[in-house]
Design a protein around this motif. Sequence first.
Motif, PDB file in Angstrom:
ATOM      1  N   ARG A 160      -0.266  16.586  47.525  1.00  0.00           N
ATOM      2  CA  ARG A 160       0.484  15.038  47.560  1.00  0.00           C
ATOM      3  C   ARG A 160      -0.799  14.354  47.136  1.00  0.00           C
ATOM      4  NH1 ARG A 160       5.048  14.402  50.363  1.00  0.00           N
ATOM      5  NH2 ARG A 160       6.203  16.223  51.314  1.00  0.00           N
ATOM      6  N   CYS A 161      -0.552  12.982  46.838  1.00  0.00           N
ATOM      7  CA  CYS A 161      -1.261  12.068  46.556  1.00  0.00           C
ATOM      8  C   CYS A 161      -2.194  11.678  48.110  1.00  0.00           C
ATOM      9  CB  CYS A 161      -0.755  10.689  46.055  1.00  0.00           C
ATOM     10  SG  CYS A 161      -1.924   9.253  46.088  1.00  0.00           S
ATOM     11  N   ARG A 162      -3.239  11.865  48.261  1.00  0.00           N
ATOM     12  CA  ARG A 162      -3.776  11.274  49.543  1.00  0.00           C
ATOM     13  C   ARG A 162      -3.531   9.857  49.763  1.00  0.00           C
ATOM     14  NH1 ARG A 162      -7.923  13.831  52.594  1.00  0.00           N
ATOM     15  NH2 ARG A 162      -8.198  15.541  50.905  1.00  0.00           N
ATOM     16  N   ALA A 163      -3.540   9.020  48.816  1.00  0.00           N
ATOM     17  CA  ALA A 163      -3.371   7.637  49.147  1.00  0.00           C
ATOM     18  C   ALA A 163      -1.901   7.293  49.684  1.00  0.00           C
ATOM     19  CB  ALA A 163      -3.540   6.821  48.116  1.00  0.00           C
ATOM     20  N   CYS A 164      -0.826   7.966  48.764  1.00  0.00           N
ATOM     21  CA  CYS A 164       0.519   7.280  49.238  1.00  0.00           C
ATOM     22  C   CYS A 164       1.529   8.557  49.757  1.00  0.00           C
ATOM     23  CB  CYS A 164       1.182   6.687  48.121  1.00  0.00           C
ATOM     24  SG  CYS A 164       1.351   7.769  46.625  1.00  0.00           S
ATOM     25  N   SER A 165       0.983   9.772  49.615  1.00  0.00           N
ATOM     26  CA  SER A 165       1.771  11.135  50.045  1.00  0.00           C
ATOM     27  C   SER A 165       2.656  11.604  49.021  1.00  0.00           C
ATOM     28  CB  SER A 165       2.506  10.813  51.221  1.00  0.00           C
ATOM     29  OG  SER A 165       1.626  10.653  52.376  1.00  0.00           O
ATOM     30  N   ALA A 166       2.656  10.825  47.935  1.00  0.00           N
ATOM     31  CA  ALA A 166       3.704  11.588  46.879  1.00  0.00           C
ATOM     32  C   ALA A 166       3.529  12.704  46.214  1.00  0.00           C
ATOM     33  CB  ALA A 166       3.830  10.544  45.447  1.00  0.00           C
ATOM     34  N   GLU A 167       4.433  13.584  46.002  1.00  0.00           N
ATOM     35  CA  GLU A 167       4.139  15.086  45.930  1.00  0.00           C
ATOM     36  C   GLU A 167       3.823  14.889  44.452  1.00  0.00           C
ATOM     37  OE1 GLU A 167       7.975  17.127  46.750  1.00  0.00           O
ATOM     38  OE2 GLU A 167       7.712  17.379  48.970  1.00  0.00           O
ATOM     39  N   LEU A 168       2.603  15.692  44.190  1.00  0.00           N
ATOM     40  CA  LEU A 168       2.192  15.735  42.765  1.00  0.00           C
ATOM     41  C   LEU A 168       2.355  16.930  42.116  1.00  0.00           C
ATOM     42  CD1 LEU A 168      -0.644  13.190  43.399  1.00  0.00           C
ATOM     43  CD2 LEU A 168       1.600  12.616  42.179  1.00  0.00           C
ATOM     44  N   PHE A 169       1.700  18.102  42.759  1.00  0.00           N
ATOM     45  CA  PHE A 169       1.655  19.342  41.973  1.00  0.00           C
ATOM     46  C   PHE A 169       1.887  20.385  43.078  1.00  0.00           C
ATOM     47  CE2 PHE A 169      -1.715  16.571  40.417  1.00  0.00           C
ATOM     48  CZ  PHE A 169      -1.526  16.928  39.090  1.00  0.00           C
ATOM     49  N   ARG A 170       2.505  21.641  42.700  1.00  0.00           N
ATOM     50  CA  ARG A 170       2.911  22.855  43.621  1.00  0.00           C
ATOM     51  C   ARG A 170       1.743  23.744  43.334  1.00  0.00           C
ATOM     52  NH1 ARG A 170       7.261  22.164  45.985  1.00  0.00           N
ATOM     53  NH2 ARG A 170       9.090  20.777  45.172  1.00  0.00           N
ATOM     54  N   SER A 171       1.600  24.472  44.354  1.00  0.00           N
ATOM     55  CA  SER A 171       0.309  25.373  44.278  1.00  0.00           C
ATOM     56  C   SER A 171       0.651  26.580  43.256  1.00  0.00           C
ATOM     57  CB  SER A 171       0.295  26.085  45.569  1.00  0.00           C
ATOM     58  OG  SER A 171       1.464  26.747  46.110  1.00  0.00           O
ATOM     59  N   ASP A 172       1.940  26.878  42.966  1.00  0.00           N
ATOM     60  CA  ASP A 172       2.118  27.795  41.856  1.00  0.00           C
ATOM     61  C   ASP A 172       1.661  27.542  40.312  1.00  0.00           C
ATOM     62  OD1 ASP A 172       4.187  26.146  41.539  1.00  0.00           O
ATOM     63  OD2 ASP A 172       5.916  27.758  41.661  1.00  0.00           O
ATOM     64  N   THR A 173       1.243  26.178  40.273  1.00  0.00           N
ATOM     65  CA  THR A 173       0.775  25.642  38.950  1.00  0.00           C
ATOM     66  C   THR A 173      -0.742  25.656  39.192  1.00  0.00           C
ATOM     67  OG1 THR A 173       1.040  23.335  39.523  1.00  0.00           O
ATOM     68  CG2 THR A 173       2.903  24.552  38.543  1.00  0.00           C
ATOM     69  N   LYS A 174      -1.413  25.848  40.327  1.00  0.00           N
ATOM     70  CA  LYS A 174      -2.831  25.814  40.157  1.00  0.00           C
ATOM     71  C   LYS A 174      -3.543  27.111  39.859  1.00  0.00           C
ATOM     72  CE  LYS A 174      -6.288  24.966  43.785  1.00  0.00           C
ATOM     73  NZ  LYS A 174      -7.264  25.653  43.821  1.00  0.00           N
ATOM     74  N   PHE A 175      -4.500  26.738  38.914  1.00  0.00           N
ATOM     75  CA  PHE A 175      -5.239  28.258  38.366  1.00  0.00           C
ATOM     76  C   PHE A 175      -6.479  28.071  38.463  1.00  0.00           C
ATOM     77  CE2 PHE A 175      -4.675  25.356  34.756  1.00  0.00           C
ATOM     78  CZ  PHE A 175      -6.049  25.627  34.122  1.00  0.00           C
TER      79      PHE A 175
END
Length: 175
Positions: free
Chosen positions: A86-101
């Motif tokens: 999530r965005c640290r400033a506003c908590s918006a969901e931005l990325f999922r761990s299954d797209t992290k590499f």
Amino acid sequence: MSAAGGVFEQRTRTAAGAPATGEEETSVTAQQQPADPAAQVGRVIKSEAEWRAQLSPEEYHVLREAGTERPFTGEYTDTTTEGVYRCRACSAELFRSDTKFESHCGWPSFFTPLAEERVRYVEDLSMGVRRTEVRCARCDSHLGHVFSGEGYDTPTDLRYCINSVSLTLEPASQA
């Protein structure tokens, strides 16, 4: 930034990272979307004093002044925990761990955002090179940059190079 879709804003930035003043600020839509995609996720607008009160000095520098944390120092650089970033400033969901590499670049890397309307793109001409800055569409905080054509074996051939300090991780067990 047609490979990533979404809204692409062309804006010249000074070497210090701040937007340049004058007529060089323009907006270009990369594909048919509302003029303000942030409206889809509930815009967060605060004064700079409110942001300073909410964020630590390092968070403020990165999120509000388009700074960059030192490579290989971020909390999420090597994290493999499943969950939502999530965005640290506003908590918006931005990325999922299954797209992290693992890109070995020193910052968390993702190959796609959770949804294109969650981020916006700004042309960044600072540092003497043309880059594409990634910002939170909800609160306009700087997250990092996106790069293409680097040869990573990902479904999008994109690398969203994101500052750990711009994110918080909500583990899947809590989601």
